[in-house]
Scaffold this motif. Structure first.
Motif, mmCIF file in Angstrom:
data_model
loop_
_atom_site.group_PDB
_atom_site.id
_atom_site.type_symbol
_atom_site.label_atom_id
_atom_site.label_comp_id
_atom_site.label_asym_id
_atom_site.label_seq_id
_atom_site.Cartn_x
_atom_site.Cartn_y
_atom_site.Cartn_z
ATOM 1 N N LEU A 123 -33.358 -12.476 -15.024
ATOM 2 C CA LEU A 123 -32.763 -13.346 -15.652
ATOM 3 C C LEU A 123 -31.569 -12.456 -16.731
ATOM 4 O O LEU A 123 -31.958 -12.042 -17.680
ATOM 5 N N ALA A 124 -30.556 -12.149 -16.060
ATOM 6 C CA ALA A 124 -29.324 -11.550 -16.875
ATOM 7 C C ALA A 124 -28.846 -12.429 -17.809
ATOM 8 O O ALA A 124 -28.549 -13.356 -17.551
ATOM 9 N N VAL A 125 -28.548 -11.913 -19.181
ATOM 10 C CA VAL A 125 -27.976 -12.949 -20.165
ATOM 11 C C VAL A 125 -26.442 -12.662 -19.797
ATOM 12 O O VAL A 125 -25.951 -11.459 -19.920
ATOM 13 N N GLU A 126 -25.727 -13.616 -19.537
ATOM 14 C CA GLU A 126 -24.221 -13.643 -19.213
ATOM 15 C C GLU A 126 -23.370 -12.866 -20.294
ATOM 16 O O GLU A 126 -23.748 -13.081 -21.564
ATOM 17 N N GLY A 127 -22.518 -11.955 -20.002
ATOM 18 C CA GLY A 127 -21.571 -11.260 -20.547
ATOM 19 C C GLY A 127 -22.313 -10.159 -21.674
ATOM 20 O O GLY A 127 -21.628 -9.867 -22.487
ATOM 21 N N THR A 128 -23.484 -9.543 -20.965
ATOM 22 C CA THR A 128 -24.096 -8.655 -22.043
ATOM 23 C C THR A 128 -24.294 -7.498 -21.206
ATOM 24 O O THR A 128 -25.114 -6.760 -21.384
ATOM 25 N N THR A 129 -23.528 -7.086 -20.160
ATOM 26 C CA THR A 129 -23.532 -5.684 -19.501
ATOM 27 C C THR A 129 -23.021 -4.720 -20.658
ATOM 28 O O THR A 129 -21.827 -4.772 -20.927
ATOM 29 N N MET A 130 -23.852 -3.861 -21.113
ATOM 30 C CA MET A 130 -23.285 -2.845 -21.939
ATOM 31 C C MET A 130 -22.717 -1.579 -21.387
ATOM 32 O O MET A 130 -23.489 -1.160 -20.306
ATOM 33 N N GLN A 131 -21.602 -0.774 -21.536
ATOM 34 C CA GLN A 131 -21.222 0.411 -20.788
ATOM 35 C C GLN A 131 -21.509 1.439 -21.747
ATOM 36 O O GLN A 131 -21.240 1.557 -22.884
ATOM 37 N N GLU A 132 -22.218 2.255 -21.219
ATOM 38 C CA GLU A 132 -22.879 3.509 -21.654
ATOM 39 C C GLU A 132 -21.827 4.422 -21.918
ATOM 40 O O GLU A 132 -20.995 4.615 -21.031
ATOM 41 N N PRO A 133 -21.807 5.495 -22.837
ATOM 42 C CA PRO A 133 -20.958 6.555 -22.726
ATOM 43 C C PRO A 133 -20.865 7.420 -21.402
ATOM 44 O O PRO A 133 -19.868 7.726 -20.936
ATOM 45 N N GLU A 134 -22.004 7.459 -20.757
ATOM 46 C CA GLU A 134 -22.073 8.438 -19.704
ATOM 47 C C GLU A 134 -21.611 7.244 -18.436
ATOM 48 O O GLU A 134 -21.827 7.820 -17.191
ATOM 49 N N GLY A 135 -21.235 6.243 -18.468
ATOM 50 C CA GLY A 135 -20.824 5.345 -17.406
ATOM 51 C C GLY A 135 -21.731 4.386 -17.009
ATOM 52 O O GLY A 135 -21.702 3.824 -15.745
ATOM 53 N N LEU A 136 -23.006 4.798 -17.496
ATOM 54 C CA LEU A 136 -24.034 3.846 -16.863
ATOM 55 C C LEU A 136 -23.746 2.241 -17.498
ATOM 56 O O LEU A 136 -23.361 2.200 -18.618
ATOM 57 N N GLN A 137 -24.329 1.413 -16.673
ATOM 58 C CA GLN A 137 -24.184 -0.053 -17.075
ATOM 59 C C GLN A 137 -25.470 -0.564 -17.349
ATOM 60 O O GLN A 137 -26.353 -0.411 -16.236
ATOM 61 N N LEU A 138 -25.724 -1.003 -18.555
ATOM 62 C CA LEU A 138 -27.111 -1.464 -18.926
ATOM 63 C C LEU A 138 -26.749 -2.994 -19.053
ATOM 64 O O LEU A 138 -26.079 -3.590 -19.460
ATOM 65 N N GLN A 139 -27.841 -3.778 -18.325
ATOM 66 C CA GLN A 139 -27.824 -5.255 -18.322
ATOM 67 C C GLN A 139 -28.958 -5.762 -19.206
ATOM 68 O O GLN A 139 -30.165 -5.177 -19.221
ATOM 69 N N ILE A 140 -28.623 -6.549 -20.120
ATOM 70 C CA ILE A 140 -29.529 -7.041 -21.045
ATOM 71 C C ILE A 140 -30.365 -8.408 -20.400
ATOM 72 O O ILE A 140 -29.598 -9.130 -19.943
ATOM 73 N N LEU A 141 -31.657 -8.260 -20.421
ATOM 74 C CA LEU A 141 -32.321 -9.414 -19.470
ATOM 75 C C LEU A 141 -32.809 -10.414 -20.345
ATOM 76 O O LEU A 141 -33.000 -10.304 -21.731
ATOM 77 N N GLY A 142 -32.602 -11.539 -20.236
ATOM 78 C CA GLY A 142 -33.106 -12.692 -20.671
ATOM 79 C C GLY A 142 -34.694 -12.944 -20.827
ATOM 80 O O GLY A 142 -35.294 -12.286 -19.920
ATOM 81 N N SER A 143 -35.402 -13.300 -21.785
ATOM 82 C CA SER A 143 -36.770 -13.145 -21.778
ATOM 83 C C SER A 143 -37.270 -14.545 -21.126
ATOM 84 O O SER A 143 -37.111 -15.566 -21.849
ATOM 85 N N GLY A 144 -37.931 -14.536 -20.159
ATOM 86 C CA GLY A 144 -38.504 -15.770 -19.420
ATOM 87 C C GLY A 144 -39.817 -16.234 -20.286
ATOM 88 O O GLY A 144 -40.696 -15.476 -20.635
ATOM 89 N N THR A 145 -39.903 -17.516 -20.628
ATOM 90 C CA THR A 145 -41.084 -18.028 -21.314
ATOM 91 C C THR A 145 -41.771 -19.017 -20.623
ATOM 92 O O THR A 145 -43.126 -19.221 -20.897
#
Length: 251
Positions: A123-145
């Motif tokens: 469950l990726a939260v839309e528009g929340t891909t963070m760009q890390e300084p090293e160029g890694l892309q972190l995706q913030i996941l939604g929390s399934g309930t």
């Protein structure tokens, strides 16, 4: 406290003696949810607070689960809020799904003496891909309930999240959603397809509301304000128009 796990228990009662359980299973972590298999009533799938899942077999004279996930075999990293048995797969293996705050929906298959896991969707939260300084892309996941599977369309299921969104998903596509409903302002505590009307589902939330939806329309058809956080809803098995709800103030 996620770091300080305490004892959990699975208790099974008969209606003849509701004052004392027939079966008692202890676990190292709290048990958050369970589901009996429709065709094999001695099998119970459970989800734990520590992110593991397990299957207990009541026919076996052991207090240990017959199957259990582990750190190596795909356990969730957050509590498991719901587990649900599925139809047997093409090789006639038993299998169930789990949903967790870690944003993963996982399919577990009972093969010989182990649980084999497959991530069905994240469950990726839309528009929340963070760009890390090293160029890694972190995706913030939604929390399934919570989640529920369509009664007739086998691949279709709904997932409720802590953010209040409901995702319409397919077992066939793991990378995208079929639809997203901006359903509630707080966590979706339960979501359930109507057993009779194949387009209709119900959701309830900590934002005090119960909402009834047509899955082809983005806005709810009915909204009920119950003046307290709604922990669960269930459709009546005998009527398409009757449902029950339970609230945090004990009603």
């Amino acid at each position: 406290d996620f770091m300080k796990q305490s004892q959990g228990m699975l208790l099974l009662y008969t209606m003849k003696n509701p004052s004392f359980p027939e079966y008692v299973f202890s676990s190292e972590s709290g048990i958050m949810c369970l589901d009996f298999h429709n065709n094999h009533p001695s099998l119970v799938a459970v989800g734990f607070y520590d992110g593991n899942v397990a299957v207990y077999n009541l026919k076996k004279a052991t207090s240990q689960p017959s199957y259990k996930s582990g750190a190596k075999s795909g356990k969730h990293t957050e509590p498991v809020w719901q587990v649900k048995w599925q139809k047997d797969d093409l090789d006639n293996n038993l299998n169930f799904f789990s949903v967790s705050s870690d944003g993963r929906i996982v399919s577990w298959t009972l093969v010989k003496n182990e649980l084999v896991h497959t991530d069905v969707i994240k469950l990726a939260v839309e528009g929340t891909t963070m760009q890390e300084p090293e160029g890694l892309q972190l995706q913030i996941l939604g929390s399934g309930t919570s989640f529920d599977f369509h009664k007739k369309i086998d691949y279709l299921f709904l997932v409720g999240t802590e953010e209040g969104k409901i995702y319409k998903c397919s077992k066939c596509y793991s990378s995208q959603f079929l639809d997203v409903f901006e359903a509630h302002h707080m966590a979706v505590d339960s979501v359930s397809w109507n057993p009779y009307h194949l387009k209709v589902f119900i959701s309830c939330s900590s934002d005090w509301t119960v909402k009834i939806w047509d899955h082809t329309i983005k806005t709810p058809m009915f909204v009920y304000d119950l003046r307290s956080a709604v922990g669960d809803v269930a459709w009546a098995p005998y009527s398409s128009t009757v449902f029950a709800a339970v609230t945090a103030n004990g009603k």
